[in-house]
Write a protein that holds these residues in place. Structure first.
Motif, PDB file in Angstrom:
ATOM      1  N   LYS A   1      55.374  35.112  22.085  1.00  0.00           N
ATOM      2  CA  LYS A   1      53.886  34.906  22.878  1.00  0.00           C
ATOM      3  C   LYS A   1      53.388  33.386  22.522  1.00  0.00           C
ATOM      4  O   LYS A   1      52.870  32.844  22.849  1.00  0.00           O
ATOM      5  CB  LYS A   1      53.018  35.831  22.638  1.00  0.00           C
ATOM      6  N   GLY A   2      54.000  33.126  21.005  1.00  0.00           N
ATOM      7  CA  GLY A   2      53.432  31.703  20.665  1.00  0.00           C
ATOM      8  C   GLY A   2      53.856  31.547  19.222  1.00  0.00           C
ATOM      9  O   GLY A   2      54.723  32.445  18.378  1.00  0.00           O
ATOM     10  N   SER A   3      53.941  30.228  18.820  1.00  0.00           N
ATOM     11  CA  SER A   3      54.460  29.770  17.378  1.00  0.00           C
ATOM     12  C   SER A   3      53.708  30.175  16.277  1.00  0.00           C
ATOM     13  O   SER A   3      52.555  30.563  16.364  1.00  0.00           O
ATOM     14  CB  SER A   3      54.606  28.303  17.448  1.00  0.00           C
ATOM     15  N   ILE A   4      54.238  30.515  15.424  1.00  0.00           N
ATOM     16  CA  ILE A   4      53.544  31.185  13.955  1.00  0.00           C
ATOM     17  C   ILE A   4      52.914  29.795  13.590  1.00  0.00           C
ATOM     18  O   ILE A   4      51.772  30.257  12.917  1.00  0.00           O
ATOM     19  CB  ILE A   4      54.747  31.293  13.021  1.00  0.00           C
ATOM     20  N   ASP A   5      52.905  28.348  13.828  1.00  0.00           N
ATOM     21  CA  ASP A   5      51.640  27.566  13.631  1.00  0.00           C
ATOM     22  C   ASP A   5      50.657  27.780  14.194  1.00  0.00           C
ATOM     23  O   ASP A   5      49.567  27.137  13.880  1.00  0.00           O
ATOM     24  CB  ASP A   5      52.708  26.123  14.122  1.00  0.00           C
ATOM     25  N   SER A   6      50.540  28.790  15.283  1.00  0.00           N
ATOM     26  CA  SER A   6      49.179  28.753  15.900  1.00  0.00           C
ATOM     27  C   SER A   6      48.382  29.548  14.970  1.00  0.00           C
ATOM     28  O   SER A   6      47.158  29.689  15.462  1.00  0.00           O
ATOM     29  CB  SER A   6      49.452  29.492  17.211  1.00  0.00           C
ATOM     30  N   LEU A   7      48.616  30.250  14.082  1.00  0.00           N
ATOM     31  CA  LEU A   7      47.856  31.126  13.017  1.00  0.00           C
ATOM     32  C   LEU A   7      47.111  29.990  12.149  1.00  0.00           C
ATOM     33  O   LEU A   7      47.863  29.327  11.249  1.00  0.00           O
ATOM     34  CB  LEU A   7      48.703  32.015  12.232  1.00  0.00           C
ATOM     35  N   ASP A   8      46.035  30.172  12.022  1.00  0.00           N
ATOM     36  CA  ASP A   8      45.134  29.326  11.323  1.00  0.00           C
ATOM     37  C   ASP A   8      45.147  29.846   9.653  1.00  0.00           C
ATOM     38  O   ASP A   8      45.803  31.000   9.545  1.00  0.00           O
ATOM     39  CB  ASP A   8      43.751  29.195  11.563  1.00  0.00           C
ATOM     40  N   GLN A   9      44.551  29.112   8.638  1.00  0.00           N
ATOM     41  CA  GLN A   9      44.905  29.462   7.429  1.00  0.00           C
ATOM     42  C   GLN A   9      44.045  30.740   7.152  1.00  0.00           C
ATOM     43  O   GLN A   9      44.472  31.379   6.067  1.00  0.00           O
ATOM     44  CB  GLN A   9      44.236  28.310   6.405  1.00  0.00           C
ATOM     45  N   GLU A  10      42.637  30.896   7.615  1.00  0.00           N
ATOM     46  CA  GLU A  10      42.171  32.078   7.416  1.00  0.00           C
ATOM     47  C   GLU A  10      42.933  33.302   7.856  1.00  0.00           C
ATOM     48  O   GLU A  10      43.020  34.205   7.008  1.00  0.00           O
ATOM     49  CB  GLU A  10      40.682  31.977   8.209  1.00  0.00           C
ATOM     50  N   THR A  11      43.371  33.242   9.031  1.00  0.00           N
ATOM     51  CA  THR A  11      44.128  34.460   9.518  1.00  0.00           C
ATOM     52  C   THR A  11      45.567  34.687   8.606  1.00  0.00           C
ATOM     53  O   THR A  11      45.762  35.597   8.364  1.00  0.00           O
ATOM     54  CB  THR A  11      44.952  33.991  10.947  1.00  0.00           C
ATOM     55  N   LEU A  12      46.012  33.439   8.143  1.00  0.00           N
ATOM     56  CA  LEU A  12      47.273  33.696   7.203  1.00  0.00           C
ATOM     57  C   LEU A  12      46.949  34.258   5.855  1.00  0.00           C
ATOM     58  O   LEU A  12      47.566  35.200   5.249  1.00  0.00           O
ATOM     59  CB  LEU A  12      47.976  32.305   7.035  1.00  0.00           C
ATOM     60  N   PHE A  13      45.708  33.921   5.476  1.00  0.00           N
ATOM     61  CA  PHE A  13      45.153  34.522   4.091  1.00  0.00           C
ATOM     62  C   PHE A  13      44.905  35.944   4.285  1.00  0.00           C
ATOM     63  O   PHE A  13      45.095  36.681   3.522  1.00  0.00           O
ATOM     64  CB  PHE A  13      43.926  33.836   3.585  1.00  0.00           C
ATOM     65  N   THR A  14      44.315  36.356   5.547  1.00  0.00           N
ATOM     66  CA  THR A  14      44.045  37.777   5.686  1.00  0.00           C
ATOM     67  C   THR A  14      45.402  38.425   5.712  1.00  0.00           C
ATOM     68  O   THR A  14      45.375  39.607   5.305  1.00  0.00           O
ATOM     69  CB  THR A  14      43.405  37.672   6.976  1.00  0.00           C
ATOM     70  N   ILE A  15      46.403  37.927   6.276  1.00  0.00           N
ATOM     71  CA  ILE A  15      47.790  38.776   6.595  1.00  0.00           C
ATOM     72  C   ILE A  15      48.209  38.760   4.836  1.00  0.00           C
ATOM     73  O   ILE A  15      48.686  40.124   4.576  1.00  0.00           O
ATOM     74  CB  ILE A  15      48.633  37.903   7.539  1.00  0.00           C
TER      75      ILE A  15
END
Length: 362
Positions: free
Chosen positions: A283-297
């Motif tokens: 559905k979309g590239s992993i690069d579409s995830l911002d830093q806040e989202t990656l930190f949450t993950i």
């Protein structure tokens, strides 16, 4: 090397022997002496008397009577000024002591060079066993290779510090690989526990911290038996450092046996990794995830997919976290609250790290 080695011993003997003592080479030049000012002089007596014939001789040398006694290896001779029986005994004892010390030192040096050639694959496999027999190298001992990487310049030699930390030169070998890497080949008990190896690595780092105020990066290979297998343990220590640099940048000690799935990903072709990421993130590239989202993950994974515990650690409301997880599901099609989806996502994050790091493979 013999000059410095002999001088250290002569300095220790200076107070015990009540006369001038030293060592000359085949050309009669003093290479070490209890009277430092004599170093570099030529003792003419050795040239005229033919001292290097295997027996002690007393002869006139520089207007004094001197006893010469040749070491077992004929390229060096001990001299003791004087003509009495004590001078003869001194020369014999000193010659025996220096020869034994030089023999042991040469053997250690040869063994260290031998080990270095083995771990760097600079010796033919067939020659390994021949050379190990010549050096009486214990081929049945269990050993493990630690690769110590120094990340900053120091005024004092890190090599010397580590060598002093492991004084048994017959069992442990400290080897300079390049400007930043030092290999420690450590003899260990068979089936040594991995935790004990990591504890030893922490002790090395504690020593470096006390001496230089920094920690080194240490990669630990697997325990091997046999000289030939040391090359594998060394390569594993190298791989451990490289994989640690890619997937776990905060750790200073990385064991090859503790790499888990990261070791598998590291061995995958980059084309295969690219294809995997495209399949996962349809559905979309992993690069579409911002830093806040990656930190949450990241925090969600650290807390074993527990929504309540993760929200508490992030100081956010539980519903806020659920909203973020729903947003991730909408972007990627993966629900991180489901174990299978979380596993795929975790692997995908590691693969993406691997691709962006351009790791060096050994």
């Amino acid at each position: 090397m013999p000059n410095r080695l002999f001088q250290e011993i002569i300095n220790q003997m200076r107070d015990a022997v009540d006369r001038t003592i030293g060592v000359v080479d085949e050309s009669g030049i003093v290479i070490t002496c209890s009277e430092l000012g004599m170093i570099g002089e030529t003792r003419r007596g050795i040239l005229t008397a033919g001292v290097f014939n295997g027996t002690p001789q007393t002869c006139v040398d520089n207007a004094t009577y001197t006893v010469f006694n040749v070491l077992v290896r004929p390229e060096y001779a001990v001299f003791v000024d004087g003509t009495d029986e004590l001078s003869h005994r001194y020369s014999q004892l000193i010659a025996i002591a220096l020869d034994k010390i030089k023999q042991n030192n040469d053997e250690k040096f040869d063994r260290a060079n031998f080990v270095k050639n083995v771990i760097l694959d600079n010796i033919l496999p067939g020659d390994i066993y021949i050379k190990s027999r010549e050096l009486q190298f214990n081929n049945d001992a269990a050993r493990v290779v630690f690769l110590i990487r120094v990340t900053q310049e120091t005024e004092v030699s890190v090599f010397d510090v580590i060598q002093n930390f492991f004084p048994d030169k017959n069992k442990d070998f400290v080897i300079n690989i390049n400007e930043s890497d030092i290999a420690l080949v450590k003899e260990v008990r068979p089936n040594v526990d991995r935790n004990d190896l990591e504890k030893l690595a922490r002790s090395i780092n504690d020593t470096l911290l006390a001496e230089f105020y920094f920690n080194a990066l240490i990669g630990i290979g697997t325990c091997v038996t046999g000289v030939k297998e040391l090359a594998y343990s060394f390569k594993e220590a190298q791989v451990a450092l490289e994989i640690g640099k890619v997937f776990d940048t905060e750790r200073t000690i990385v064991s090859y046996e503790n790499l888990g799935i990261a070791r598998l990903i590291y061995q995958l072709p980059t084309t295969f990794c690219d294809m995997f990421l495209k399949e996962v993130f349809k559905k979309g590239s992993i690069d579409s995830l911002d830093q806040e989202t990656l930190f949450t993950i990241q925090k969600f994974f650290e807390n074993n997919l527990n929504v309540s515990e993760t929200s508490r650690k992030l100081f956010i409301h539980r519903n806020t976290l659920v909203y973020r997880l729903e947003k991730i599901k909408k972007l990627t099609g993966l629900d991180l609250r489901e174990f299978d989806d979380a596993t795929v996502f975790k692997v995908a994050l590691m693969v993406n790290k691997y691709l962006t790091s351009s790791p060096v493979k050994y």
